[in-house]
Design a protein around this motif. Structure first.
Motif: not given
Length: 636
Positions: A54-72
């Motif tokens: 089970f995994t919860a993923i929170y993605t920025p709503k600003d889609t004008t750029r890309t983002y790295p994952f930060l995992l815990q």
């Protein structure tokens, strides 16, 4: 904080640090702010053996750029559950949430809402022969995320404190090319040698019991509900654990807690414990590593130092760095770090670390941002209350010396004169020395700086101290007690405490601003005996944690071991004190002082014994230390 979350925080011991812990900085505005910035989705990510996590993923709503994952990855819940339920903040601190990352929180295999079987400190495949381990689960999770989450930049980082720190430490062994940076913080590393549950074979009783009696309950199927709490019915930890009786009598409360009973069934450092030690596998680590810990972490200071030092020996090409602050367990994320108990540190150390070190570390490796140069070791010098940037830890400038126990309670860097002497005391397991003056039901986070005057006044505690120091004295690196002892029993525990004795007229000006009740007295810290480091060696393990051996009654015997590192300055006018004792209750379980499997001891097995500590020229008991003068050139 919601009522449910507040209740859960009250029930779960300090060890349980994860996504729900409060940051040191000013938090974001709460769930509404997170909801405004991020889109949440909950997924079940399949592992190579078909188990889904089970995994919860929170993605920025600003889609004008890309983002790295930060995992815990955590065994403590990715609360709150529900696609429309948002936490109060994301990431280690406010700058991360504001900057923007794809935050991923995952219930590890067999915990909370994930499928599969949970195994405490799951052994690596290299020692277990299993098809999966936590490093393969990390690999499979990252691989799925890269393929199924839009807007990622192909890079990932991982962080976690305590048990999540363990998952971070073994996660860096996954070998996934996207994993560029990891920060194992207070990582559990060895539950027998020095983390959480044991110290050199001695059971850390209230912490281990209080944690495992709840956490260790079986979970037959995925659930969002935390295990039921255990109620002691009193706040008097000394009385409750003493009335409990022998260590093995805890089993009456743990019939449905398999790991507790397994733990008692393995009283030595056998294959069960050795398989749960990931240090041998810490080789050829590819991601950059920032290992973080606190000098006053009562739980996983050992693991922090061991991960950093092991990487230095076994994976020298790894970009590995260390941060040690004046913090309790997780204090860098859950407090300002400006004081612990009555001891003041002079600044908001947590905010500085979160903003100027941890944030820049991940920005550099995950977003290729320019970052300030980070030293090999960024370490806080307690006593002097200042950060140091060092090229190595322990510092190369430190030279070995020894604080020798002397006759008549003296302590000196000079060996004892011919003749010397010895001191004896009677140790009674029925009346053990308490580890704090007011003993709570658990392990208070500030016991590691607690005033030791109450202990030094007991006849079963030996006290040795210097004269007031003529100049500052800085000690850096591990402490190595070497005691020459004898006992009338066949086993004994040997507790050594290093203490900073404040002058009688000492007054800390920060107190009147702290709001602590100490400021009601003219000199609230006058004569304070601050614990700097304390540790035990269970005597039967003096030569090997795997092969216990009895003492021969009356025969002088050498007992030596290595304690966790310190970086502390004893200021001019202070004294250095060493206390030696054989009980420390209920912090550690009682030793019957008879050679046996303590976990099988009966009430009648506990015996009084007389212990002797020698301090003559032929048997010079003392504590080896690293004396530091940073003006000296480093050793080559």
């Amino acid at each position: 904080m919601s009522l449910i979350r507040a209740l859960r925080a009250a029930l779960v011991p300090v060890l349980l640090l994860g996504a729900a812990s409060a940051p040191a900085q000013d938090a974001a505005a709460g769930p509404a702010e997170v909801r405004a910035q991020y889109t949440k989705r909950e997924v079940q990510i399949p592992m190579r053996d078909g188990v889904k996590l089970f995994t919860a993923i929170y993605t920025p709503k600003d889609t004008t750029r890309t983002y790295p994952f930060l995992l815990q990855r955590t065994p403590y819940s990715v609360y709150p559950y529900g696609a429309d339920a948002f936490p109060e903040h994301l990431g280690p601190s406010a700058p991360f949430q504001k900057e923007g990352f794809i935050f991923v929180y995952q219930d590890v295999r067999g915990r909370m809402m994930s499928e599969g079987e949970f195994v405490n400190m799951r052994p690596q495949r290299a020692v277990s022969g299993a098809a999966v381990d936590e490093s393969t689960d990390t690999y499979d999770t990252l691989d799925w995320l890269l393929k199924h989450v839009e807007g990622n930049n192909g890079r990932a980082g991982q962080w976690g404190i305590s048990y999540p720190g363990f998952y971070t430490a073994v996660g860096m062994l996954s070998g996934h090319p996207a994993l560029k940076a990891v920060s194992p913080e207070a990582p559990i590393t060895d539950w027998f040698a020095g983390d959480d549950f044991h110290r050199n074979g001695a059971l850390w009783l209230p912490h281990a019991f209080n944690f495992m009696v709840s956490f260790g309950q079986p979970r037959p199927k995925p659930t969002a509900e935390w295990p039921r709490p255990f109620h002691h019915g009193t706040s008097d930890g000394y009385g409750w654990f003493l009335r409990l009786g022998p260590t093995g009598d805890t089993r009456q409360y743990t019939k449905d807690v398999p790991f507790w009973n397994e733990m008692l069934d393995h009283p030595d450092y056998d294959a069960f414990w050795q398989a749960r030690n990931p240090r041998p596998q810490l080789k050829d680590v590819k991601p950059a590593v920032l290992t973080v810990g606190g000098w006053f972490d009562a739980e996983n200071l050992y693991g922090t130092l061991q991960v950093f030092k092991t990487l230095g020996r076994q994976s020298p090409a790894t970009d590995s760095r260390l941060v040690m602050g004046p913090w309790f367990h997780g204090g860098w994320e859950r407090s300002k770090g400006d004081h612990l108990g009555p001891v003041q540190f002079g600044a908001d150390t947590s905010s500085w670390f979160q903003t100027e070190v941890l944030f820049h570390f991940f920005m550099q490796h995950l977003k290729e941002a320019k970052a300030p140069a980070l030293a090999k070791a960024t370490v806080f010098e307690t006593g002097a209350n200042r950060w140091r940037q060092l090229e190595a830890w322990p510092p190369k400038q430190a030279r070995e010396a020894k604080l020798y126990l002397q006759p008549e309670g003296g302590l000196s860097l000079a060996p004892p004169a011919p003749g010397g002497g010895a001191d004896s005391f009677s140790s009674d397991p029925a009346k053990p020395v308490p580890f704090t003056e007011q003993v709570a039901i658990g392990m208070p986070k500030d016991y590691m700086v607690a005033d030791q005057r109450f202990a030094g006044r007991r006849p079963d505690v030996l006290v040795f101290q210097t004269e007031p120091l003529a100049e500052d004295l800085t000690l850096a690196g591990p402490l190595r007690p070497e005691l020459f002892v004898a006992t009338t029993g066949t086993d004994a525990d040997w507790v050594v405490k290093l203490i900073d004795v404040y002058p009688d007229d000492f007054h800390n000006p920060d107190f009147r601003e702290s709001g602590l009740p100490w400021d009601r007295t003219p000199n609230p810290m006058g004569g304070y005996q601050q614990l700097v480091r304390g540790e035990v060696m269970r005597g039967k393990f003096r030569d090997s944690l795997s092969t216990p051996a009895p003492f021969v009654p009356g025969q002088p015997t050498r007992v030596a071991w290595s304690m966790n590192d310190i970086f502390h300055t004893f200021k001019k006018g202070h004294r250095v004190m060493v206390q030696v004792q054989s009980t420390w209750f209920p912090l550690m379980d009682r030793n019957p002082q008879v050679f046996m499997d303590i976990n099988k001891a009966k009430a009648g097995d506990y015996q009084k014994a007389t212990h002797t500590v020698f301090h003559d020229a032929a048997r010079p008991s003392g504590v080896s230390v690293g004396l530091l003068d940073l003006a000296r050139p480093p050793r080559q």
